[in-house]
Design a protein around this motif. Structure first.
Motif, short mmCIF file in Angstrom:
data_model
loop_
_atom_site.label_atom_id
_atom_site.label_comp_id
_atom_site.label_asym_id
_atom_site.label_seq_id
_atom_site.Cartn_x
_atom_site.Cartn_y
_atom_site.Cartn_z
N SER A 132 0.67 -1.35 0.08
CA SER A 132 0.01 0.14 -0.13
C SER A 132 0.89 1.15 0.13
O SER A 132 0.53 2.31 -0.35
CB SER A 132 -0.78 0.01 1.20
OG SER A 132 -1.90 -1.05 1.05
N LEU A 133 2.06 1.18 0.41
CA LEU A 133 2.82 2.34 0.40
C LEU A 133 4.02 2.46 -0.58
O LEU A 133 4.54 3.54 -0.98
CB LEU A 133 3.94 2.24 1.67
CG LEU A 133 3.20 1.87 3.12
CD1 LEU A 133 4.13 1.84 4.33
CD2 LEU A 133 2.45 3.39 3.37
N LEU A 134 4.12 1.66 -1.44
CA LEU A 134 5.06 1.29 -2.46
C LEU A 134 4.75 2.50 -3.47
O LEU A 134 5.88 2.94 -4.02
CB LEU A 134 5.30 0.01 -3.17
CG LEU A 134 5.89 -0.98 -2.30
CD1 LEU A 134 6.00 -2.28 -3.08
CD2 LEU A 134 7.38 -0.57 -1.93
N PRO A 135 3.63 2.87 -3.75
CA PRO A 135 3.43 3.95 -4.75
C PRO A 135 4.37 5.38 -4.65
O PRO A 135 4.34 6.08 -5.24
CB PRO A 135 1.97 4.36 -4.90
CG PRO A 135 1.32 2.87 -4.55
CD PRO A 135 2.41 2.50 -3.46
N LEU A 136 4.92 5.31 -3.07
CA LEU A 136 5.84 6.37 -2.90
C LEU A 136 7.15 6.44 -3.74
O LEU A 136 7.65 7.47 -4.12
CB LEU A 136 6.38 6.30 -1.34
CG LEU A 136 5.29 6.88 -0.40
CD1 LEU A 136 5.77 6.55 0.96
CD2 LEU A 136 5.38 8.48 -0.61
N ALA A 137 7.19 5.24 -4.32
CA ALA A 137 8.39 5.14 -5.29
C ALA A 137 8.01 5.78 -6.63
O ALA A 137 8.94 5.81 -7.58
CB ALA A 137 8.62 3.62 -5.59
N LEU A 138 6.74 6.19 -6.88
CA LEU A 138 6.40 6.63 -8.18
C LEU A 138 6.81 8.34 -8.34
O LEU A 138 6.26 8.75 -7.57
CB LEU A 138 4.97 6.64 -8.48
CG LEU A 138 4.49 5.05 -8.87
CD1 LEU A 138 2.77 5.09 -8.67
CD2 LEU A 138 4.91 4.57 -10.27
N ARG A 148 -0.26 11.68 2.43
CA ARG A 148 -0.87 10.95 3.14
C ARG A 148 -0.29 9.48 3.53
O ARG A 148 -0.23 8.95 4.69
CB ARG A 148 -2.15 10.64 2.44
CG ARG A 148 -3.31 11.74 2.48
CD ARG A 148 -4.04 11.87 3.45
NE ARG A 148 -4.87 10.86 4.27
CZ ARG A 148 -5.66 10.30 3.95
NH1 ARG A 148 -6.67 11.10 3.08
NH2 ARG A 148 -6.71 9.49 4.81
N LEU A 149 0.52 9.03 2.51
CA LEU A 149 1.26 7.92 2.67
C LEU A 149 2.47 7.88 3.80
O LEU A 149 2.59 6.94 4.63
CB LEU A 149 1.93 7.21 1.21
CG LEU A 149 1.03 6.64 0.29
CD1 LEU A 149 1.62 6.45 -0.98
CD2 LEU A 149 0.05 5.59 0.68
#
Ligand code: GLC
Length: 416
Positions: free
Chosen positions: A293-299, A309-310
């Protein structure tokens, strides 16, 4: 351990984990995640290994990808595992389950029929920068692009911009509890195995034909897989521009935009402030808070308000801000286990921290300007390795090593 010692220890480990194989009369070498416990070549592990190898020896890093590309299929697919050493294949294990052929009747498989998160472009860029140059990009880009085109073309049956995995194990996060898609976790290991492995038996029965798998509602959109596909598409576009391949660059940028848009529109949960994976044609949200759920921080193109929010959740001590970050499952989830064990049975990605996801988060956070959070995770990751060596996982509460030691991708710590 001083930084130089850590670097030397990392190199030493990758040398020790180096294995050899032959295909089509040619010799190959690759780094096994752990020669004793994971003796084959895994796709995303090899990309991580190549990224680390590129620090010292770009040709050795390039070899890491060669072995994978030797098994690329006509449709562009690159297998999740290459079994270079068939004598290590076990008839009763997942080796046959995820591959063609039957134990005792057929020859042991050479490669699995699944895929893993496609991180090759990230490795190619590192190799090019470390000495391979534009020539290396020119040589490898078509293969990498055709893998992403395969994913976009064959793995998105509903055309929503999110690719689908055909097995939970394709996400690289084996046994991630989000796959239960329920609040009350499964408690018995046998129930968990059944839940995760039986669909694989069915997929094998269906001869891995995507139309059949997707036709029976086997459509599963993973946040982790799509994030890494999107991240790598951006790098692919950059590499294509570097060698004046405008067509590939345009396609990859367009596909990357599509992934981010689809993640935001379909997987973002405003109330939870997280991205949640989608199950089946009805796209039911997988409501368990896990590292994916947190990995989109890599985008790089995630809107700032979503990134903030993350980060709130990542830095929340009740959730992901453990003493030894970052747990693979939020601390307050009923399914959280600190040592990847459920009633004594080893089941991974159910709470313990892994350095490959730390690496993805640290670089993503830095790109987005969350330098303090990134620095803290990087510093704690280095401390973990200094105290306990290169491990598969670490207990997020006391930092003790969990799982296999001498583990390849833990060397990413030298690149934080
Ligand atoms: C486990 C992990 C997977 C990894 C493999 C080899 O299956 O879940 O991500 O690629 O081990 O290290």
């Amino acid at each position: 351990m001083a930084a130089r010692n850590l670097d030397a220890a990392a190199r030493d480990l990758l040398e020790r984990n180096t294995c050899f194989g032959v295909e089509g009369g040619r010799d190959y070498r690759f780094t096994a995640p752990s020669p004793a416990h994971y003796p084959f070549q895994w796709c995303w592990d090899s990309c991580f290994h190549a990224i680390v190898w590129a620090r010292w020896d770009w040709r050795r890093a390039a070899d890491e990808l060669e072995g994978l590309l030797a098994f690329q299929q006509a449709d562009g697919r690159i297998p999740h595992v290459v079994f270079w050493n068939p004598e290590r294949i076990l008839w009763w294990s997942w080796h046959y389950l995820e591959s063609r052929g039957l134990p005792f009747l057929d020859r042991p498989p050479r490669f699995s029929q699944q895929v893993q998160p496609p991180l090759l472009a990230l490795a190619v860029e590192r190799i090019a920068d470390a000495g391979g140059g534009d020539d290396y990009v020119r040589r490898t880009l078509p293969a990498v692009a055709s893998f992403h085109r395969y994913l976009a073309r064959e793995r998105d049956p509903d055309g929503d911009g999110l690719v689908s995995v055909i097995s939970q194990f394709e996400t690289g996060l084996d046994y991630n509890p989000a796959w239960h898609a329920r609040r009350r976790p499964l408690r018995r290991p046998v129930a968990i195995f059944a839940r995760y492995r039986l669909p694989e038996l069915r997929t094998k029965w269906e001869r891995f034909e995507l139309a059949r798998v997707f036709g029976r509602d086997g459509h599963q959109e993973s946040v982790a897989f799509n994030t890494l596909h999107g991240l790598a598409l951006r790098v692919l576009a950059r590499l294509a521009r570097r060698i004046d391949d405008a067509e590939t660059a345009r396609w990859a940028d367009g596909a990357a935009d599509g992934v981010t848009t689809a993640l935001l529109e379909r997987c973002w949960d405003e109330r939870a402030g997280l991205f949640l994976g989608l199950a089946g044609r009805a796209e039911r949200r997988r409501v368990v808070r896990t590292i994916e759920s947190l990995l989109p921080l890599a985008l790089p193109d995630l809107p700032t308000e979503h990134a903030e929010r993350l980060v709130e959740t990542l830095t929340d001590p009740r959730r992901f801000a453990a003493a030894w970050p970052v747990p693979s499952v939020a601390l307050d989830e009923p399914s959280f286990t600190r040592d990847n064990r459920v009633r004594g049975t080893r089941l991974i990605w159910r709470g313990a921290a892994s350095l490959n996801t730390n690496w993805l988060l640290v670089h993503g956070l830095r790109r987005r300007g969350f330098d303090d959070v990134a620095a803290q995770i990087a510093e704690r990751s280095r401390a973990l390795v200094e105290r306990h060596g290169f491990n598969e996982f670490y207990d997020p509460l006391d930092g003790s090593p969990v799982g296999v030691d001498g583990f390849g991708w833990a060397t990413l710590v030298v690149d934080l």
